[in-house]
Structures are given as C-alpha cells and as structure tokens.
Write an enzyme that holds these catalytic residues in place. Sequence first.
Site, PDB file in Angstrom:
ATOM      1  N   LYS A 280       0.646  -1.185  -0.061  1.00 49.36           N
ATOM      2  CA  LYS A 280      -0.203   0.139  -0.259  1.00 49.36           C
ATOM      3  C   LYS A 280       0.702   0.976  -0.224  1.00 49.36           C
ATOM      4  CE  LYS A 280      -4.543   1.429   1.731  1.00 49.36           C
ATOM      5  NZ  LYS A 280      -5.611   1.073   3.578  1.00 49.36           N
ATOM      6  N   GLU A 365     -18.958  -5.572  11.024  1.00 46.43           N
ATOM      7  CA  GLU A 365     -20.307  -3.558  11.545  1.00 46.43           C
ATOM      8  C   GLU A 365     -21.427  -4.635  12.025  1.00 46.43           C
ATOM      9  OE1 GLU A 365     -18.276  -1.224   8.177  1.00 46.43           O
ATOM     10  OE2 GLU A 365     -19.158  -3.067   8.436  1.00 46.43           O
ATOM     11  N   ARG A 393     -25.582  -0.809   8.069  1.00 49.17           N
ATOM     12  CA  ARG A 393     -25.082  -2.515   7.631  1.00 49.17           C
ATOM     13  C   ARG A 393     -25.321  -3.544   9.124  1.00 49.17           C
ATOM     14  NH1 ARG A 393     -19.281  -3.146   4.795  1.00 49.17           N
ATOM     15  NH2 ARG A 393     -20.651  -4.965   3.864  1.00 49.17           N
TER      16      ARG A 393
END
Length: 620
Positions: A280, A365, A393
Amino acid sequence: MLLDKITKENDIKKIVPEKYEALAAEIRAFLMEKISCTGGHLASNLGAVELTMALHLALNLPNDKIVWDVGHQAYTHKLLTGRRTGFDSLRSYGGMSGFPKRRESACDSFDVGHSSTSISAGLGLAQSAVLAGENRFVAAVIGDGALTGGLALEALNNVSTHKGPFLIVLNDNKMSIAKNVGGISAYLSNIRGSVAYNELKDGVEQKLKKIPKIGEVLVKQVRQTKYGLKKMIVPGMLFENMGITYLGPIDGHNTEAMARIFAEAKKLDHPVIVHVITQKGKGYVPAEKQPSKFHGVGPFDMATGTATKEKKDLTYTEVFSEACYQQGLKHPEVVAITAAMPDGTGLMKFAKAFPQRFFDVGIAEEHAVTFGAGLAAGGRKPIVAIYSSFLQRAYDQMIHDVCIQNLPVVFAIDRAGLVGEDGETHQGIMDLSYLRTIANMNVFAPKNGKELEKALEFAVDFAGPLAIRYPRGNVSHCFEAHDEEIRLGKAEVLYRGKDIALLAVGTMVETGEEVRKKLEEAGYHATLVNMRFVKPFDEELLEELAQTHKYFITMEENILNGGFGEGVLRFTNTENLPVNVYNVAIPNMFVEQGAIPILKKDLGIDADSITKKILEFVTK
C-alpha cells in the site's frame, strides 16, 4: 509518454511487456500529481497499479467484468478506460467520482463504496452470464481487510456452487505477509493454475480408474496424498476446502506474471482465487511509511506529504477522541469498539491508554454491534464508534441484540450528515430515520464540540441504548455559553421570539442562527431551539411553544422521510396543536459528491435557501 497511447479500454494491450514497469511509474506519477491537487484515496491506489494493469491485459473490457471491492482503489482502472481528463474534477461536484460508477462508463460493472461486496456482486454477474449463455468472464477484487466482512465470507461459502469460470483476486497489502512471496509459491501457482496441469491431473485419474480391482483405490490414495501435501505447503487450503482453486501468493507488482495467471484462470471452468501481495502506498515514500494517513487525503504538498490546507480547529472526531479517553479514565467498565477504523473514529488514544479494553473487530459492523451487546450484558459499558453510513449495515443487530434487551450500548456515530467528496455511498444522511424506527433507541445530536463531550458523559451514565450523531470536520463554537445540563428528551431554548420557532438538530443549530438573523432583517423575531434529542424529543416544550407560535420550522441534516421533522409533524397533528409545520431536510435521494457548502445550497438546506422557503411559507 506511454499514457498518451491509452485513450480507451483495452489500449493497454498495445504496450509491449518491456514497457510495463515504465507505464506503472507513469501511472503513479500521474495519480500523485492529481491527488495532491484534488485530494482522494492515494495509498490504496498506488498499491494496486500493477494489479489493475494485469487485469486489463488479461480481460476484454467491457464484455468481461471487474468488480472492485470498496472501489477506492479503482483510479488506475479509470485511467486505463479513457477517463484521464476526468481526474481534474475528481470527487468534485458534477465531476468524476472517486468510486466506480456504472453511469460513468460501461467498464464500471457495479457501483461500490462499502466493503466486502465484490464477491457477492461478482458471483451474481458471473451466474447471470451462465444463465444467459454469454461468453463473459468476471473478476472480483477484494482486499485482505475486506475479507473479514461477514458478507464476503457468506459469498465465499456460495462460490463453490458456481458452475463456471469466476476469478477472485485477493489483494493482500499487509506487510507482514510479504515474506511468503517466493520461488516455491510462484512455481506452485503457475503449475496449479495452468490448464495443462488440470488436464493432466484429470487424465491420470481416469487412466488409474481403468486398472482392474485396484484402480479406484489408487485414485483415492493419490488424492489423499495430493491433499496431504497441499496442507503442508500450500497456504490456501481454507479456500481449497471450500471448493475454490487457490493460486498464490504471488508478487502483486509483477504485471506480466499476474496477467499470465489471470489469463490461465479465464480458461478454467470453475472458481479460482488468486492471492497477490501488494504494498500500500508503493512508489511514494510518505505513503509507504504511513499508509493509513494516506488512505484518504485532502490536497497535499508532494515534496513533503503535508496537507496544503492548514487545519484551523479541532474536529468533532478529535473532541470525541479526548472525551472517550476521559470516560475511560473515570469508568473502568468503559470499553471501546471499532470496525477497522481506530484512527478514523478517533479511538487510538483510548486504545493506547487501555489496550485491554479496546477492540478492533475488523470490517464487521454487524459483529461490532452484537459483540458490544454481549459486553453490555456482561456488565461492561461499550462505546461503539462507527461512521453513519457504515452503521446502516448493523441495523438488525441494533434492533435484535441491543434494543430488544434495552442494553446500555453507546453508539458514537461519526460522519453524520453530509460528508462531501466521497458521494452517495458515504453520506450519513439516513441515520436519524433508521434510528428513530427502533424502540428503546435514544438519539442525541450535539450543537457544538463542547456539547459532544457532555453528551458522551451523559451516555456513559445512561441505562439504555443511546446514539450520538456528529458530523465530519471542524467543530462549531456556536452558543458555547449555553451550557444547560443534559436531561433525557429535553431541548434547549437558545433565543426566545414569537410566531416562528426554528427547531434545529445538531449541525443545523448554527445554520438556524443564521436563518434567525436573516428573518429578523425581514421583520420576524423567531425562536431558536437546540432540540438536542431527536428521540425522544421535547414534546412538553413543543406544546408550550404552540401557544405563542404559529409556525414550527424543523431543521435537520438528514433525509426528510422518517426523519425528525416528520416526527414533529405527526406529533402536532396527533395532539391537534394550532401550528403549521414546515420540514427543512434533505430530499429523499442519494446525494452525489461535492463540497458540503455546494451540496447544501443545491439541496436547499443552506441559510439563504431556508430563509427564502420560510418567508414563502409564512406569507401564503
């Protein structure tokens, strides 16, 4: 420049392999230059350059489909499909989205923004192609972090039933896994990924079966030996046991090697997962060193990596961070939970101070909420910090696991209201509506940073579920001198007038003060109320105000349907209060990306627009 040769999809195939590295460097330079001016998702895109190039080399777009998980790593994909000029307006109002959008290009096969969706959506596209008899190949790209999401695991469980080709690319950018990239892994990947190997394996088994009496026994022994060896040397047996051929891990920055494996995967008649290792932030040292910091950035100086816009004040997230830490000091039963966003939600200070009481559950979540419910049932006081649009969610878990049991879980809802440049998938404009539907849920919206601190203190002492919703960005300092004690369901009158009562929620209190002054210039002396609680709201105060006011103007940074305003309208109608109610809210629509002041004006919830609407309403 090599990029000049790419004006539409599949043009990358004109580039010779010897130039792939140079093209990747040009793409990174282009992305850094543009994102430093516009802001956007940097680190994730820098890490996915070669991976994207390889997919575009192996696939034929737009007939073949790529489904990006989350989508904030799809900038190179946009660049390779002819949207180079769009980067000048990246994430701006009316400009190019920072996420894949079907309306932008036929090469964007699925709109995304939230995590862990790519395998489900990709499998649906692949199955649709099978049902229609279409020769179409589908690739789903998912990060190792997104694979922690329950939806991704549910999809993997279903992938094994798919009868046809389907590619899952696992983009793994955890630095600790880089050492697993090596010659043996690459060798196994190439052998097992080739059609020749699969044909050879099937051919050998068929010949063994023909041996009289012992053929089936030999085949069984060969299979047992093969799987035993795999368990010892192949790290992907989890996927293999689920019926998905695993290839990897391989170098995610070797374009040619990945393109070759992706091309081989297209020829197979069953699902394949290719595990690639990427870095990344690759190619930009500040992003390599601090990938989290450069995940999503505003405009910055390329030479230093520092923001070009100076931060003028504390943000709501920073105020929450300190307040949460202070509650942790005062109350040993307080614990904090985040879903893979300890920095974004401001919980890092709490985590460092109380590591045993901090829990990062990954991109999950639903689990975060039910885990919090379990902690509350066990005597802890959980603070669950999740962005507004992501908390959607876990709607069922809030109902079933928290509110039915009336458990004392605190929901710290960051990024509530308009978020801005990330667009439809990230605007937190529905939380008041979905939270108001849940029995036992209590909802508070602070008018400024100081009130956020007091709200969290109140919530920790409260005996039931309580959600505190606050916006992205710098804190408001409006009415800091007004510091009344917080009491459940009680509002705060900031200015007493007559005829018109402005009933404002959260961020709209500051806007309400602007509106009040504009109305005063027009000859009206309005009352301004900081409602504080959206649920339960102050019915007693509304009954009192109805005796001296003809008009109630509700103001919220939330959609109209099911919001605070509709609750007030229902209450006044049910109680036959002698007032006319006008709801100021966001229309029931998905709001695209753009700077928040521009969006507010477009949606009609800025001070000027609201004032105009009120004057029209009261002079009918």
